[in-house]
Design a protein around this motif. Sequence first.
Motif, PDB file in Angstrom:
ATOM      1  N   UNK A   1       0.664  -1.136   0.101  1.00 29.00           N
ATOM      2  CA  UNK A   1       0.082  -0.039   0.108  1.00 29.00           C
ATOM      3  C   UNK A   1       0.891   1.086  -0.096  1.00 29.00           C
ATOM      4  N   UNK A   2       2.106   1.294   0.690  1.00 27.53           N
ATOM      5  CA  UNK A   2       2.877   2.512   0.482  1.00 27.53           C
ATOM      6  C   UNK A   2       3.082   3.063  -0.524  1.00 27.53           C
ATOM      7  N   UNK A   3       3.056   4.633  -0.791  1.00 22.71           N
ATOM      8  CA  UNK A   3       3.189   5.212  -2.007  1.00 22.71           C
ATOM      9  C   UNK A   3       4.655   5.721  -2.359  1.00 22.71           C
ATOM     10  N   UNK A   4       5.599   5.529  -1.267  1.00 21.92           N
ATOM     11  CA  UNK A   4       6.891   5.802  -1.645  1.00 21.92           C
ATOM     12  C   UNK A   4       7.703   4.926  -1.356  1.00 21.92           C
ATOM     13  N   UNK A   5       8.977   5.196  -1.695  1.00 25.55           N
ATOM     14  CA  UNK A   5      10.140   4.224  -1.722  1.00 25.55           C
ATOM     15  C   UNK A   5      10.518   4.221  -0.291  1.00 25.55           C
ATOM     16  N   UNK A   6      10.619   5.338   0.412  1.00 22.35           N
ATOM     17  CA  UNK A   6      10.974   5.340   2.114  1.00 22.35           C
ATOM     18  C   UNK A   6      10.002   4.487   2.793  1.00 22.35           C
ATOM     19  N   UNK A   7       8.929   4.800   2.413  1.00 19.21           N
ATOM     20  CA  UNK A   7       7.544   3.972   3.291  1.00 19.21           C
ATOM     21  C   UNK A   7       7.983   2.730   2.968  1.00 19.21           C
ATOM     22  N   UNK A  47      10.850   1.154   2.373  1.00 19.15           N
ATOM     23  CA  UNK A  47      12.065   0.784   3.190  1.00 19.15           C
ATOM     24  C   UNK A  47      11.734   0.630   4.565  1.00 19.15           C
ATOM     25  N   UNK A  48      10.877   1.380   5.165  1.00 20.84           N
ATOM     26  CA  UNK A  48      10.324   1.129   6.711  1.00 20.84           C
ATOM     27  C   UNK A  48       9.742  -0.206   6.832  1.00 20.84           C
ATOM     28  N   UNK A  49       8.749  -0.435   5.823  1.00 18.57           N
ATOM     29  CA  UNK A  49       7.918  -1.895   5.795  1.00 18.57           C
ATOM     30  C   UNK A  49       9.008  -3.009   5.545  1.00 18.57           C
ATOM     31  N   UNK A  50      10.022  -3.045   4.869  1.00 20.68           N
ATOM     32  CA  UNK A  50      11.138  -3.987   4.616  1.00 20.68           C
ATOM     33  C   UNK A  50      11.754  -3.935   5.828  1.00 20.68           C
ATOM     34  N   UNK A  51      11.949  -2.986   6.559  1.00 16.84           N
ATOM     35  CA  UNK A  51      12.964  -3.053   7.834  1.00 16.84           C
ATOM     36  C   UNK A  51      12.115  -3.799   8.743  1.00 16.84           C
ATOM     37  N   UNK A  52      10.802  -3.447   9.013  1.00 14.46           N
ATOM     38  CA  UNK A  52       9.959  -4.340   9.858  1.00 14.46           C
ATOM     39  C   UNK A  52       9.778  -5.718   9.527  1.00 14.46           C
ATOM     40  N   UNK A  53      10.053  -6.102   8.346  1.00 19.99           N
ATOM     41  CA  UNK A  53      10.029  -7.640   7.874  1.00 19.99           C
ATOM     42  C   UNK A  53      11.372  -8.190   8.727  1.00 19.99           C
ATOM     43  N   UNK A  54      12.296  -7.189   8.752  1.00 24.02           N
ATOM     44  CA  UNK A  54      13.507  -7.806   9.289  1.00 24.02           C
ATOM     45  C   UNK A  54      13.731  -7.907  10.649  1.00 24.02           C
ATOM     46  N   UNK A  55      12.800  -7.049  11.205  1.00 27.40           N
ATOM     47  CA  UNK A  55      12.904  -7.232  12.960  1.00 27.40           C
ATOM     48  C   UNK A  55      11.854  -8.266  12.962  1.00 27.40           C
ATOM     49  N   UNK A  56      10.879  -8.286  12.217  1.00 25.10           N
ATOM     50  CA  UNK A  56      10.151  -9.855  12.445  1.00 25.10           C
ATOM     51  C   UNK A  56      10.819 -10.995  12.479  1.00 25.10           C
ATOM     52  N   UNK A  57      11.819 -10.877  11.369  1.00 23.19           N
ATOM     53  CA  UNK A  57      12.519 -12.073  11.015  1.00 23.19           C
ATOM     54  C   UNK A  57      13.730 -12.549  12.089  1.00 23.19           C
ATOM     55  N   UNK A  58      14.296 -11.350  12.848  1.00 23.63           N
ATOM     56  CA  UNK A  58      15.041 -11.501  13.985  1.00 23.63           C
ATOM     57  C   UNK A  58      14.148 -12.219  15.239  1.00 23.63           C
ATOM     58  N   UNK A  59      13.044 -11.897  15.281  1.00 26.10           N
ATOM     59  CA  UNK A  59      12.046 -12.328  16.689  1.00 26.10           C
ATOM     60  C   UNK A  59      11.939 -13.826  16.081  1.00 26.10           C
ATOM     61  N   UNK A  60      11.643 -14.130  14.813  1.00 24.26           N
ATOM     62  CA  UNK A  60      11.133 -15.547  14.334  1.00 24.26           C
ATOM     63  C   UNK A  60      12.424 -16.550  14.801  1.00 24.26           C
ATOM     64  N   UNK A  61      13.318 -15.724  13.954  1.00 25.90           N
ATOM     65  CA  UNK A  61      14.647 -16.595  13.894  1.00 25.90           C
ATOM     66  C   UNK A  61      15.054 -17.004  15.372  1.00 25.90           C
ATOM     67  N   UNK A  62      15.278 -16.034  16.193  1.00 27.48           N
ATOM     68  CA  UNK A  62      15.836 -16.284  17.500  1.00 27.48           C
ATOM     69  C   UNK A  62      14.880 -17.361  18.478  1.00 27.48           C
ATOM     70  N   UNK A  63      13.462 -17.122  18.324  1.00 21.80           N
ATOM     71  CA  UNK A  63      12.342 -17.947  19.138  1.00 21.80           C
ATOM     72  C   UNK A  63      12.507 -19.317  18.732  1.00 21.80           C
ATOM     73  N   UNK A  64      12.624 -19.812  17.542  1.00 23.56           N
ATOM     74  CA  UNK A  64      12.826 -20.965  16.926  1.00 23.56           C
ATOM     75  C   UNK A  64      14.159 -21.682  17.534  1.00 23.56           C
ATOM     76  N   UNK A  65      15.454 -20.828  17.524  1.00 24.72           N
ATOM     77  CA  UNK A  65      16.519 -21.279  18.033  1.00 24.72           C
ATOM     78  C   UNK A  65      16.442 -21.584  19.474  1.00 24.72           C
TER      79      UNK A  65
END
Length: 424
Positions: free
Chosen positions: A120-126, A128-146
């Motif tokens: 939905x975001x209309x800008x590249x920087x928006x 970027x923030x959404x993609x960074x949020x996927x990285x944060x979620x990936x950190x939680x997901x990966x650590x919890x599985x480990x």
Amino acid sequence: MVGVRAAGRDPGGAGPQYDARLGGHPLMAGSASLWKIAPSVYLPALLYGIGQGAIAPVVAVSATHLGASVAAAGLVVAAAGLGQVIGDIPAGALTNKIGERSAMILATGLVALALVACLLVPTAWGLAIAIAATGVAGAVWGLARQAYLSEAVPIQLRARALSTLGGVQRIGSFIGPFLGAFAMRFLGTDGAYWVHLVAAVLACGVLVSLPDIESVRRTRGSRPVAAQSTWTVIREHMPVLRTLGVGALLVGAVRASRQVVIPLWALHIGLDPETTSIIFGLSGAVDMLLFYPAGSVMDRLGRKWVAVPSMFVLGLAHLLLPLTHSTVTLTAVALLMGVGNGLGAGVIMTLGADASPPVGRAQFLGAFRLFADTGNGAGPLLLAGATAVLGLGPAIVFMAATGWAAAAAMHRWIPPHPTQDQPV
């Protein structure tokens, strides 16, 4: 070895040591194999990996569609890695507070919201923030599985459990681009994000069936341990973080370099993108085949028998890469890189689990993963800086030296094979 042995104390006051009181746990009652937890642990990992693989090739394209330059699109892609680094320490604190299963479910919700934002975001920087949020979620997901596998699996199966986790993730990342390409035939670039969104929702559904680790502890009769703050855990275990953690950072840098040097050198010798993709895919296929043998060797012979050869082979492959000048020779070296990387499947997760204390395990793993994830992000930057100063060929040789430095660090700082001790 001194730094690692002083990494923590058992809650009973026996003093600093590196053994099952630090990295181990009592055997889960009735657990004889990985099959009991495979569907609830590895299926969500496969689904999540498929989603990550689906969006990996299209993030840069989406950014350019939103008006970003090529350079800015590269920064948008890098936002995922930055988000993962930012999320590692908070992920440990969150997992320690709410439990492994709840943390994974929460991370799945976060990645779902982030993917909706990507659509939905209309800008590249928006974006970027959404993609960074996927990285944060990936950190939680990966650590919890480990953290979950570190608790729920007997120590004699730990490396196989964690290397299988890494292997399943790689299989998902391999399948994801193909499913994303199929979806994009009907939905354009949005199709890849929808694949990740659907995969994340399905993974969350499977996670509901995952036994909570507290019930596992109650089943096997472990006594509860007192909580510690994240910074207390990090401070008490700084000796292992500044030794074995630095080794993990070097490993991450060389692994990340592998993903960059193959396409760059292929471009340098004039290969077309289609040929480069095939070579890269063949390297990834070899990588995927080795995860279980690598875990078996670690469990039977010790962690050094995998970590040191893996880094030596990756360093050797980097050294040989500038000597290639044809499709055949580049393919041979790319396959050697796949062997080196596949040999090390799950080794960093296993080392982190071995060194983690029963008190503050998730918080320690967050700090340990921070080193490896920082290496993953720094590897391409290190290669880019060396290329700017020395040229591409010498820069690749520099990364070969980094690989051998990682091998030396693993040889120096990996402790003896952990052994089972009395229940904590």
